[in-house]
Design an enzyme around this catalytic site. Structure first.
Site, PDB file in Angstrom:
ATOM      1  CB  SER A   1      -0.896   0.014   1.243  1.00 42.39           C
ATOM      2  OG  SER A   1      -1.731  -1.114   1.281  1.00 42.39           O
TER       3      SER A   1
HETATM    4  N1  SAH Z   1      -0.315  -4.764   4.244  1.00 43.18           N
HETATM    5  C1  SAH Z   1       0.238  -5.270   3.014  1.00 43.18           C
HETATM    6  C2  SAH Z   1      -0.680  -4.954   1.871  1.00 43.18           C
HETATM    7  C3  SAH Z   1      -0.691  -6.040   0.897  1.00 43.18           C
HETATM    8  S1  SAH Z   1      -1.995  -5.949  -0.276  1.00 43.18           S
HETATM    9  C4  SAH Z   1       1.629  -4.760   2.807  1.00 43.18           C
HETATM   10  O1  SAH Z   1       2.050  -3.866   3.559  1.00 43.18           O
HETATM   11  O2  SAH Z   1       2.337  -5.252   1.926  1.00 43.18           O
HETATM   12  C5  SAH Z   1      -3.277  -6.893   0.507  1.00 43.18           C
HETATM   13  C6  SAH Z   1      -2.960  -8.322   0.811  1.00 43.18           C
HETATM   14  O3  SAH Z   1      -4.189  -8.937   1.223  1.00 43.18           O
HETATM   15  C7  SAH Z   1      -2.436  -9.162  -0.339  1.00 43.18           C
HETATM   16  O4  SAH Z   1      -1.210  -9.734   0.041  1.00 43.18           O
HETATM   17  C8  SAH Z   1      -3.508 -10.225  -0.547  1.00 43.18           C
HETATM   18  O5  SAH Z   1      -2.999 -11.485  -0.948  1.00 43.18           O
HETATM   19  C9  SAH Z   1      -4.140 -10.296   0.828  1.00 43.18           C
HETATM   20  N2  SAH Z   1      -5.481 -10.874   0.874  1.00 43.18           N
HETATM   21  C10 SAH Z   1      -6.505 -10.750  -0.017  1.00 43.18           C
HETATM   22  N3  SAH Z   1      -7.580 -11.453   0.392  1.00 43.18           N
HETATM   23  C11 SAH Z   1      -7.237 -12.031   1.573  1.00 43.18           C
HETATM   24  C12 SAH Z   1      -7.908 -12.906   2.487  1.00 43.18           C
HETATM   25  N4  SAH Z   1      -9.168 -13.324   2.283  1.00 43.18           N
HETATM   26  N5  SAH Z   1      -7.252 -13.309   3.589  1.00 43.18           N
HETATM   27  C13 SAH Z   1      -5.958 -12.904   3.837  1.00 43.18           C
HETATM   28  N6  SAH Z   1      -5.276 -12.095   3.014  1.00 43.18           N
HETATM   29  C14 SAH Z   1      -5.902 -11.655   1.898  1.00 43.18           C
END
Ligand code: SAH
Length: 216
Positions: A65
């Site tokens: 993000s």
């Molecule tokens: N906080 C992260 C943001 C990553 S983007 C960072 O700092 O890098 C959001 C993430 O949510 C992705 O890695 C995606 O795979 C995950 N995601 C999507 N659906 C999900 C679910 N149902 N359960 C757990 N993770 C999920």
């Protein structure tokens, strides 16, 4: 990769930008953003841009993000040291590191195995200790460790994950983007009692979608 004075200098400028232009005022959030070396969580080709307010691709077609989004979500959680926080969407682990810098106990869930493994390695390399790191579907939360003081969802949910609200303490807060792919609105839900949930709205954002199950 090292955390050099150049990185630290750029981080300080980013922190000033978050305060002045984005309006982050919580000193602890600003200190956490100033402390966590974001460049160490992303691929080295993006290193020079790590402290710009930009999202970058990480593994499995996901994105880290924007720093402004991480700071805003963290501020909206109104964290206190020692609180139990459930994070859905570990991704590369950067937001997790910011939550840990806020001195909270972090339980984090990721549905992409590649990212789960990547974050695990990062946490070890950087000496970061979330309470629990889980590979699984965040829609289910982590019932074994519930209830939580705070829940942060870092992916956009098309429907409200009601199971997560159940795992929130009374007085607890969940910050979550809701809406269709690429056009969510950021919400803060406060659990006033088992039957009363307060809902506040904080503008439009673009998150990767919250998907069901694992690895699809
Ligand atoms: N906080 C992260 C943001 C990553 S983007 C960072 O700092 O890098 C959001 C993430 O949510 C992705 O890695 C995606 O795979 C995950 N995601 C999507 N659906 C999900 C679910 N149902 N359960 C757990 N993770 C999920």
């Amino acid at each position: 990769m090292q955390d050099t004075f150049v990185h630290k200098g750029k981080r300080k400028i980013l922190t000033e930008y978050l305060r002045e232009k984005i309006g982050i005022s919580d000193r602890d959030v600003l200190a956490a953003m100033n402390a966590v070396p974001r460049h160490l969580f992303i691929e080295s080709i993006f290193e020079d841009f790590a402290y710009e307010d930009r999202a970058f691709p990480i593994l499995a077609h996901q994105t880290i993000s924007h720093p402004s989004t991480v700071a805003e979500q963290t501020e909206l959680l109104m964290l206190k040291p020692g609180e139990k926080v459930l994070e859905i969407g570990t991704g590369c682990g950067y937001q997790t590191a910011v939550l840990l810098a806020m001195k909270t106990l972090v339980y984090t869930v990721e549905r992409q195995k590649d990212l789960f493994d990547y974050a695990k390695t990062k946490f070890r390399e950087l000496n970061l200790s979330p309470k629990f790191q889980s590979f699984g579907d965040g829609f289910a939360g982590l019932p074994t460790f519930a209830p939580f003081d705070k829940i942060i969802v870092t992916c956009g949910a098309s429907v409200l994950p009601t199971e997560l609200l159940k795992q929130l303490k009374i007085g607890g807060v969940m910050v979550i983007p809701l809406g269709p792919t690429n056009e969510q609105v950021l919400f803060r839900f406060t659990k006033k009692s088992d039957s009363e949930i307060e809902k506040e709205e904080f503008g439009a954002y673009k998150f990767v979608p919250m998907l069901k199950n694992t690895n699809l």
